[in-house]
Design a protein around this motif. Structure first.
Motif, mmCIF file in Angstrom:
data_model
loop_
_atom_site.group_PDB
_atom_site.id
_atom_site.type_symbol
_atom_site.label_atom_id
_atom_site.label_comp_id
_atom_site.label_asym_id
_atom_site.label_seq_id
_atom_site.Cartn_x
_atom_site.Cartn_y
_atom_site.Cartn_z
ATOM 1 N N ILE A 165 1.561 -48.715 29.324
ATOM 2 C CA ILE A 165 2.867 -48.735 29.379
ATOM 3 C C ILE A 165 3.428 -49.979 28.997
ATOM 4 O O ILE A 165 4.348 -50.217 27.962
ATOM 5 C CB ILE A 165 3.513 -48.282 30.646
ATOM 6 N N LYS A 166 2.654 -51.324 29.499
ATOM 7 C CA LYS A 166 3.243 -52.577 29.185
ATOM 8 C C LYS A 166 2.978 -52.856 27.804
ATOM 9 O O LYS A 166 3.766 -53.506 27.151
ATOM 10 C CB LYS A 166 2.420 -53.480 29.942
ATOM 11 N N ALA A 167 1.707 -52.279 27.190
ATOM 12 C CA ALA A 167 1.494 -52.658 25.951
ATOM 13 C C ALA A 167 2.349 -51.850 25.054
ATOM 14 O O ALA A 167 2.530 -52.572 23.775
ATOM 15 C CB ALA A 167 -0.125 -52.115 25.465
ATOM 16 N N ASN A 168 2.543 -50.650 25.319
ATOM 17 C CA ASN A 168 3.608 -49.929 24.197
ATOM 18 C C ASN A 168 5.075 -50.011 24.436
ATOM 19 O O ASN A 168 5.781 -49.532 23.587
ATOM 20 C CB ASN A 168 2.964 -48.421 24.464
ATOM 21 N N LEU A 169 5.518 -50.509 25.521
ATOM 22 C CA LEU A 169 6.945 -50.595 25.880
ATOM 23 C C LEU A 169 7.694 -51.281 24.923
ATOM 24 O O LEU A 169 8.802 -50.855 24.259
ATOM 25 C CB LEU A 169 7.338 -51.003 27.240
ATOM 26 N N ARG A 179 7.746 -56.483 30.700
ATOM 27 C CA ARG A 179 8.263 -56.239 32.256
ATOM 28 C C ARG A 179 7.099 -55.997 33.306
ATOM 29 O O ARG A 179 6.399 -55.729 32.797
ATOM 30 C CB ARG A 179 9.074 -54.934 31.854
ATOM 31 N N ASP A 180 7.452 -56.458 34.296
ATOM 32 C CA ASP A 180 6.618 -56.273 35.553
ATOM 33 C C ASP A 180 6.801 -54.927 36.085
ATOM 34 O O ASP A 180 7.583 -54.224 36.535
ATOM 35 C CB ASP A 180 6.773 -57.155 36.455
ATOM 36 N N ILE A 181 5.470 -54.210 35.761
ATOM 37 C CA ILE A 181 5.488 -52.686 36.460
ATOM 38 C C ILE A 181 4.458 -52.785 37.541
ATOM 39 O O ILE A 181 3.380 -53.320 37.320
ATOM 40 C CB ILE A 181 5.020 -51.729 35.109
ATOM 41 N N GLU A 182 4.838 -51.988 38.499
ATOM 42 C CA GLU A 182 4.029 -52.258 39.852
ATOM 43 C C GLU A 182 2.997 -51.037 39.880
ATOM 44 O O GLU A 182 1.692 -51.364 39.924
ATOM 45 C CB GLU A 182 4.976 -52.149 40.936
ATOM 46 N N PHE A 203 6.966 -44.382 36.246
ATOM 47 C CA PHE A 203 6.373 -45.735 36.591
ATOM 48 C C PHE A 203 7.461 -46.694 37.233
ATOM 49 O O PHE A 203 8.695 -46.219 37.229
ATOM 50 C CB PHE A 203 5.917 -46.505 35.335
ATOM 51 N N ARG A 204 6.980 -47.550 38.236
ATOM 52 C CA ARG A 204 7.954 -48.365 39.113
ATOM 53 C C ARG A 204 7.687 -49.661 38.527
ATOM 54 O O ARG A 204 6.809 -50.255 38.374
ATOM 55 C CB ARG A 204 7.665 -48.129 40.401
ATOM 56 N N LEU A 205 9.038 -50.374 38.305
ATOM 57 C CA LEU A 205 9.280 -51.785 37.869
ATOM 58 C C LEU A 205 9.607 -52.518 39.120
ATOM 59 O O LEU A 205 9.798 -52.308 40.140
ATOM 60 C CB LEU A 205 10.420 -51.753 37.165
ATOM 61 N N LEU A 206 9.150 -54.123 38.947
ATOM 62 C CA LEU A 206 9.212 -54.717 39.858
ATOM 63 C C LEU A 206 10.784 -55.150 40.445
ATOM 64 O O LEU A 206 11.295 -55.025 41.678
ATOM 65 C CB LEU A 206 8.597 -55.986 39.829
#
Length: 339
Positions: A165-169, A179-182, A203-206
């Motif tokens: 998700i971080k790579a494709n967001l 963005r920080d994803i927990e 997914f849960r964000l910080l």
């Protein structure tokens, strides 16, 4: 002949009798004699009357002794039995009255207890509703940093869902930075496991601000396309109670959109409409339905609404979400209006 001579002889004896002669010689008049005869007859009749009365009285007494007295005796017996029955019935009535009084006391006690229980139930229901509201609010706050991603094909994320998700967001929504994803994982949404629809990914964000930024960015970049040419939908995550309330507005929101209005939902579940320069809020679908039904039946092409400067999704959003298997379909808008 002998009879005539005998009659004449009798007349002569009477005429020559001393009593007749004495009567002729006396000074007694015919009237006195008639009166004496009448008095004699009267006395004789009185004696006969007394004799007759005694005979009748004896006959009546005999009739009473033979008929009335047995009947009266039987009647007295029947009356005694009737009195016994009446006394027994009176006793039963008294016992029933006593039982009814005890029952009435018990009913009064039960009614008083029922009223107290009813008040207790009402108080407990109020407490339950309050606790349910608080629990729903706590659950919604616990999901405040969550985002539900619908439409992402299965198995693309591999074993590192957070990294994927971080790579494709930023590819899906170019305006976003890192963005920080927990954490992130797929969720079971109650659909058939054999269906070809992909499961929802949550997914849960910080930080809560990141969640708001992603949802608004998704609205601006709509439609968000994946490399497989599938449409990705981003939804806020709510508790089941809040989700059900928001979903109940789906039919009336579709109806309002078809009439050219611009409805949207605010947290937790309140529908707002701007009509005639006035903003109106409806806490239940029925109130919104009544208002819409009061408007003239005129279909106007709906224009995209703006919320906090972000354009809304087209009206077919609910259909797209349903096709993707999202359990939050029908929420009406993808941005939490409290954001």
């Amino acid at each position: 002949m002998d009879t005539i001579s005998t009659r004449d002889s009798r007349k002569r004896e009477i005429a020559q009798s001393p009593l007749k002669k004495k009567f002729k010689d006396s000074s007694v008049t015919k009237e006195d004699l008639d009166e004496a005869i009448a008095n004699g007859v009267k006395l004789a009749l009185q004696e006969q009357q007394k004799s007759l009365d005694s005979v009748v009285a004896a006959a009546v007494r005999e009739a009473m002794d033979s008929i009335l007295i047995p009947a009266l005796r039987d009647l007295r017996t029947d009356l005694q039995k009737t009195n016994e029955v009446v006394n027994n019935v009176s006793g039963e009535i008294e016992r029933v009255a006593a039982m009814a009084e005890r029952t009435q006391h018990r009913v009064d006690s039960v009614q008083a207890a029922a009223r107290e229980d009813r008040r207790s139930v009402i108080d407990l229901k109020k407490q339950l509703d309050l606790l349910t509201t608080k629990l729903t609010d706590l659950e919604d706050r616990g999901r405040r940093n969550n985002i539900r991603l619908v439409g992402l094909p299965e198995m693309l994320e591999g074993s590192d869902t957070v990294g994927y998700i971080k790579a494709n967001l930023t590819k899906w929504i170019p305006s976003l930075e890192g963005r920080d994803i927990e954490r992130a994982h797929r969720v079971y949404d109650g659909c058939d496991t054999n269906t070809k629809k992909p499961r929802t990914l949550i997914f849960r964000l910080l930080r809560w601000q990141d969640r708001s930024t992603i949802l608004k960015g998704a609205r601006k970049a709509y439609p968000v396309k994946h490399a497989t040419n599938t449409t990705l939908l981003f939804f806020p995550d709510f508790s089941p109670t809040t989700t059900a309330k928001r979903k109940s507005f789906s039919p009336v929101m579709k109806k309002a959109t078809a009439m050219g209005l611009e409805p949207f939902l605010i947290y937790p579940a309140m529908m707002k409409i701007e009509h005639g320069g006035k903003k109106m809020a409806f806490e239940s679908p029925q109130l919104a339905e009544d208002f819409i039904n009061s408007l003239p039946r005129k279909l106007i092409p709906a224009t995209p609404q703006c919320v906090d400067g972000a354009p809304a999704f087209p009206p077919d959003l609910n259909s797209a979400a349903n096709n993707a298997g999202n359990q939050h379909a029908g929420e009406g808008n993808l941005v939490d209006m409290n954001d």
